[in-house]
Design an enzyme around this catalytic site. Structure first.
Site, PDB file in Angstrom:
ATOM      1  N   GLU A  54     102.032 -65.368  91.410  1.00 30.33           N
ATOM      2  CA  GLU A  54     102.231 -65.262  89.963  1.00 30.33           C
ATOM      3  C   GLU A  54     100.975 -64.834  89.205  1.00 30.33           C
ATOM      4  O   GLU A  54     101.057 -64.213  88.146  1.00 30.33           O
ATOM      5  CB  GLU A  54     102.758 -66.588  89.396  1.00 30.33           C
ATOM      6  CG  GLU A  54     104.201 -66.896  89.790  1.00 30.33           C
ATOM      7  CD  GLU A  54     104.322 -67.649  91.112  1.00 30.33           C
ATOM      8  OE1 GLU A  54     103.308 -67.749  91.836  1.00 30.33           O
ATOM      9  OE2 GLU A  54     105.419 -68.136  91.414  1.00 30.33           O
ATOM     10  N   PHE A 116     111.545 -82.233  89.588  1.00 29.36           N
ATOM     11  CA  PHE A 116     111.092 -81.274  90.594  1.00 29.36           C
ATOM     12  C   PHE A 116     110.644 -79.974  89.916  1.00 29.36           C
ATOM     13  O   PHE A 116     111.353 -79.431  89.079  1.00 29.36           O
ATOM     14  CB  PHE A 116     112.228 -80.981  91.588  1.00 29.36           C
ATOM     15  CG  PHE A 116     111.847 -79.942  92.611  1.00 29.36           C
ATOM     16  CD1 PHE A 116     110.831 -80.174  93.522  1.00 29.36           C
ATOM     17  CD2 PHE A 116     112.491 -78.714  92.638  1.00 29.36           C
ATOM     18  CE1 PHE A 116     110.464 -79.221  94.445  1.00 29.36           C
ATOM     19  CE2 PHE A 116     112.132 -77.744  93.566  1.00 29.36           C
ATOM     20  CZ  PHE A 116     111.110 -78.006  94.475  1.00 29.36           C
ATOM     21  N   GLN A 117     109.483 -79.496  90.296  1.00 28.42           N
ATOM     22  CA  GLN A 117     108.888 -78.287  89.730  1.00 28.42           C
ATOM     23  C   GLN A 117     108.774 -78.344  88.210  1.00 28.42           C
ATOM     24  O   GLN A 117     108.967 -77.348  87.522  1.00 28.42           O
ATOM     25  CB  GLN A 117     109.631 -77.026  90.189  1.00 28.42           C
ATOM     26  CG  GLN A 117     109.445 -76.776  91.684  1.00 28.42           C
ATOM     27  CD  GLN A 117     109.832 -75.377  92.125  1.00 28.42           C
ATOM     28  OE1 GLN A 117     110.701 -74.751  91.548  1.00 28.42           O
ATOM     29  NE2 GLN A 117     109.160 -74.885  93.177  1.00 28.42           N
ATOM     30  N   LYS A 166     116.045 -74.551  81.649  1.00 33.02           N
ATOM     31  CA  LYS A 166     117.160 -73.891  82.326  1.00 33.02           C
ATOM     32  C   LYS A 166     118.455 -73.953  81.509  1.00 33.02           C
ATOM     33  O   LYS A 166     119.213 -72.980  81.469  1.00 33.02           O
ATOM     34  CB  LYS A 166     117.366 -74.524  83.702  1.00 33.02           C
ATOM     35  CG  LYS A 166     118.246 -73.699  84.621  1.00 33.02           C
ATOM     36  CD  LYS A 166     118.215 -74.235  86.047  1.00 33.02           C
ATOM     37  CE  LYS A 166     119.025 -73.333  86.981  1.00 33.02           C
ATOM     38  NZ  LYS A 166     118.988 -73.822  88.375  1.00 33.02           N
ATOM     39  N   MET A 483      77.008 -60.392  93.676  1.00 34.42           N
ATOM     40  CA  MET A 483      76.359 -60.858  92.455  1.00 34.42           C
ATOM     41  C   MET A 483      75.815 -62.275  92.648  1.00 34.42           C
ATOM     42  O   MET A 483      74.762 -62.618  92.131  1.00 34.42           O
ATOM     43  CB  MET A 483      77.332 -60.793  91.278  1.00 34.42           C
ATOM     44  CG  MET A 483      76.670 -60.943  89.924  1.00 34.42           C
ATOM     45  SD  MET A 483      75.379 -59.709  89.638  1.00 34.42           S
ATOM     46  CE  MET A 483      76.286 -58.416  88.804  1.00 34.42           C
TER      47      MET A 483
END
Lengths: 588, 171
Positions: A54, A116-117, A166, A483
């Site tokens: 993502e 959940f999630q 949802k 760097m």
């Protein structure tokens, strides 16, 4: 009962996106967004690019947005999908990139239950988005989407997140078109004319002027860049650009001094230090630009033009500020300038240019040539020379290669330079290039990378192959986080703590494993050949160039030092100790 | 900061915001995230029809910091108005405190006497305690709390500062 005028939340969402001009979404499905993905499969107005992580979806949307001037769009699921997107959002927030990120959320009745999630993503992203929304009612969905796009692109652009439970996308509700959606968020775009007149007077009276221009001009749009170029050429004054501003003014114009700041050119930094009038347009006096604040351009009158009032007097107190959109303000400045026909002090200006030419004479970007080992600067220069006729889009990761690219590519066009400036996100370049190539399928899109940065989002090679995005990735492999190694060498007694990776993948085989093309150059005489080979392939390519591991980026303003205290090169080590810490401030 | 040596001053800032969930978190998060002080913060809905709340913040900082705070507040999308009452002209500010004092005998009598001087009202009473309601400027409330300390002070609840500009003009 299904009311005739109502639609499901998912239908409303997609209609709203289409009405907002969205043609591509970068995303990754999951439980909470399945109703949206179901709806996506039933239409062909919006293309979906399936990423592998993502974070990459957000960087890809950034690439899309920065290379088109439009709002980028991201769709991810709840919980880990949303938290994975956070780095990208923070990056977009730092660099003022307009995005709308849609996140799934557990159904409203489960919010707060540690479902959940579930993640409190509006809470998590509050400080790293321009604004965010949690939609609780399907009837509010269309209005929220329209306002989110308006907020993302208006004023100082930035990422906006919409959290979508949802049930909200499953329930039915009424659609509301953009034309019926009013927002109270309307930042000022026109600058105060009195202040603009004063600014023109001050500019006209300058004896040692410099334009200091940042990413705000690019965000303002192509018109702003054209107006800027026109105005700078009208005055004949020197112009330097920040890392984010590269391309806003043509890199090949003799009035251009190169990039300024920590790794800026001598002429740019010295002009900033010695100027008597500084004209800051769309830049923010970032610490990587100013160096030590109490020694920053000590004798200049400073004009600051910015659309964000909070950028003004934040780090540096200025003498004259103009709040407004760069395009509007520069346009008004040109009008006032033309109307007044000011007499500029030609003699002083000639003397100033003579001084600048002296600094230019230092040739501060020079590097020792080699015919046995590939110097990274050489690789970048050859890449530029062999591709510039095709006006490539250049993305970078973060580190030494990024600075060398910023120094040595003299880009003439805005929107063609994509880099993570503010947040400094390793792993930005490959997914950003993916977004650019999606928006410009026929363009040459190059990601200049280091071997460390590229591994942060290397999984997106699969996305490139799946979606036929022929991005060219040029890895300057010096075996180190360059760097980090440079700072350890110069500031931490050459103790290379954890900056060397003992093991790297075979990048050629890795490219092939993903179904892309892998090439390698190990000697300077192979560089042109692999670049030509790379350009001949209409597929994603990784080119690995084995470069000199000991090369450092110069010039360098060491932390805590001033613009006139640059370290010019490896041989100029008189100033390689960092400056003294002041007021208990730790140097970064 | 180039002007780090500048004097720090206290400012009372009025902020008109949309009364929506998360707006207070945005304001507080801005202060904590950027390291600004909050000396007092009050919030309540003030216009139900327009769905507006008013936040009053007392903060302190140098001139540049105070300017930053106001500009950062104005950047927040649900923020409509930001006014610095301290520099925009005269204003009145008040705080209300509920103060519980538990004592008997002479201390109890003294507590009542001082409450009278401060025009504090006893709004709850038992044989061994009072709850006083005192309204006034922060300094007055502070003084009252200090005086109550030796007289059996056991609990303090303060609203924080609310403030409004003097004169006929609205925010």
């Amino acid at each position: 009962m299904v009311h005739h005028d109502t639609m499901t939340g998912a239908e409303i969402l997609l209609k709203a996106l289409v009405d907002q001009g969205v043609d591509v979404i970068f995303g990754y499905p999951g439980g909470a967004v399945l109703p949206i993905y179901d709806e996506l499969s039933k239409q062909n107005r919006i293309r979906h690019i399936l990423v592998r992580h993502e974070q990459a979806a957000v960087h890809a949307a950034e690439g899309y947005a920065r290379s088109t001037g439009k709002v980028g769009c991201v769709l991810v699921t709840s919980g880990p999908g949303a938290t994975n997107a956070v780095t990208g959002l923070a990056d977009a927030q730092c660099d003022s990139v307009p995005l709308v990120c849609l996140t799934g959320q557990v159904p409203t009745h489960l919010i707060g239950n540690d479902a959940f999630q579930e993640a409190d993503i509006t809470g998590i992203t509050r400080p790293c988005t321009k604004h965010n929304y949690l939609v609780k009612d399907t009837n509010q969905l269309a209005r929220t989407v329209h306002e989110a796009f308006h907020v993302a692109r208006s004023g100082r652009p930035g990422p906006v997140l919409i959290d979508l439970p949802k049930d909200v996308v499953q329930n039915r509700g009424l659609y509301q078109p953009p034309s019926k959606t009013k927002s109270k968020y309307n930042p000022q775009v026109k600058g105060d004319l009195r202040a603009i007149e004063k600014a023109v007077d001050l500019i006209a009276s300058a004896k040692r002027p410099v334009f200091y221009v940042g990413g705000g001009v690019i965000n303002s749009g192509l018109a702003a860049c054209q107006l800027l170029t026109q105005f700078v050429r009208m005055t004949g004054f020197p112009c330097t650009l920040t890392l984010m501003g590269l391309g806003a003014f043509p890199g090949s114009d003799p009035l251009f001094l190169g990039m300024l700041g920590m790794h800026g050119t001598v002429e740019a930094n010295m002009a900033m230090h010695d100027c008597d009038v500084m004209i800051n347009i769309g830049a923010r006096f970032d610490d990587r630009v100013t160096g030590r604040l109490n020694a920053f351009s000590p004798n200049s009158k400073k004009i600051h033009i910015d659309i964000d009032p909070s950028s003004i007097n934040k780090n540096v107190a200025v003498d004259l500020s103009i709040v407004g959109d760069c395009a509007h303000v520069i346009e008004d400045m040109i009008k006032v300038w033309k109307a007044r026909q000011p007499k500029i002090d030609e003699r002083a200006l000639r003397a100033w240019w003579a001084k600048i030419e002296e600094w230019r004479g230092a040739d501060s970007l020079r590097y020792p040539a080699s015919d046995t080992i590939i110097k990274p600067q050489y690789a970048i220069q050859r890449l530029y020379d062999l591709t510039r006729s095709r006006n490539p889009y250049i993305c970078t990761e973060v580190g030494q290669h990024q600075m060398w690219a910023a120094q040595h590519l003299r880009l003439d066009l805005p929107l063609h330079w994509l880099t993570s400036g503010g947040l400094g996100t390793m792993g930005y370049g490959l997914p950003a290039a993916m977004g650019v190539q999606t928006a410009h399928p026929d363009a040459l899109v190059i990601d200049i990378a280091g071997e460390s940065s590229i591994q942060m989002n290397i999984q997106e090679m699969a996305t490139l192959v799946q979606h036929n995005l022929p991005v060219k990735i040029v890895i300057l492999n010096n075996q180190y986080m360059g760097m980090v190694r440079q700072w350890q060498e110069l500031i931490h007694g050459a103790r290379y703590s954890e900056s060397h990776m003992d093991h790297h993948p075979d990048f050629v085989k890795l490219a092939e494993a993903f179904g892309a093309v892998g090439l390698r150059a190990e000697r300077p005489d192979q560089v042109d050949g692999v670049i030509a080979e790379m350009l001949a392939v209409n597929r994603p390519v990784i080119v690995e160039m084995r470069t000199d591991a000991s090369e450092n980026v110069f010039p360098m303003i060491m932390p805590g030092m001033a613009h006139n205290e640059m370290v010019l090169g490896q041989e100029d080590r008189s100033r390689d100790n960092p400056g003294s810490e002041q007021d208990g401030m730790v140097l970064v | 900061m180039t002007n780090a040596v500048q004097d720090s001053n206290r400012h009372t800032i009025s902020v008109l915001v949309d009364n929506e969930s998360g707006v207070l978190a945005r304001v507080i998060g801005l202060f904590s995230g950027r390291g600004y002080n909050i000396e007092s913060l009050t919030v309540a809905e003030v216009d139900a029809r327009e769905n507006l709340s008013r936040i009053t913040i007392v903060t302190s900082g140098t001139r540049m910091i105070i300017e930053q705070i106001k500009n950062q507040l104005r950047r927040l999308v649900p923020v409509h108005k930001v006014h610095d009452l301290t520099i925009e002209g005269p204003h009145v500010s008040r705080e209300l405190a509920l103060i519980k004092v538990a004592s008997t005998g002479e201390k109890r009598v003294e507590a009542l006497r001082i409450a009278d001087i401060f025009r504090a009202r006893a709004i709850d009473s038992t044989n061994e305690s009072f709850v006083f309601e005192v309204v006034g400027a922060t300094e007055k409330v502070d003084a009252f709390v200090t005086l109550m300390q030796p007289l059996g002070l056991i609990d303090v609840s303060r609203t924080g500062v609310v403030a409004i500009a003097r004169g006929p003009k609205a925010l």
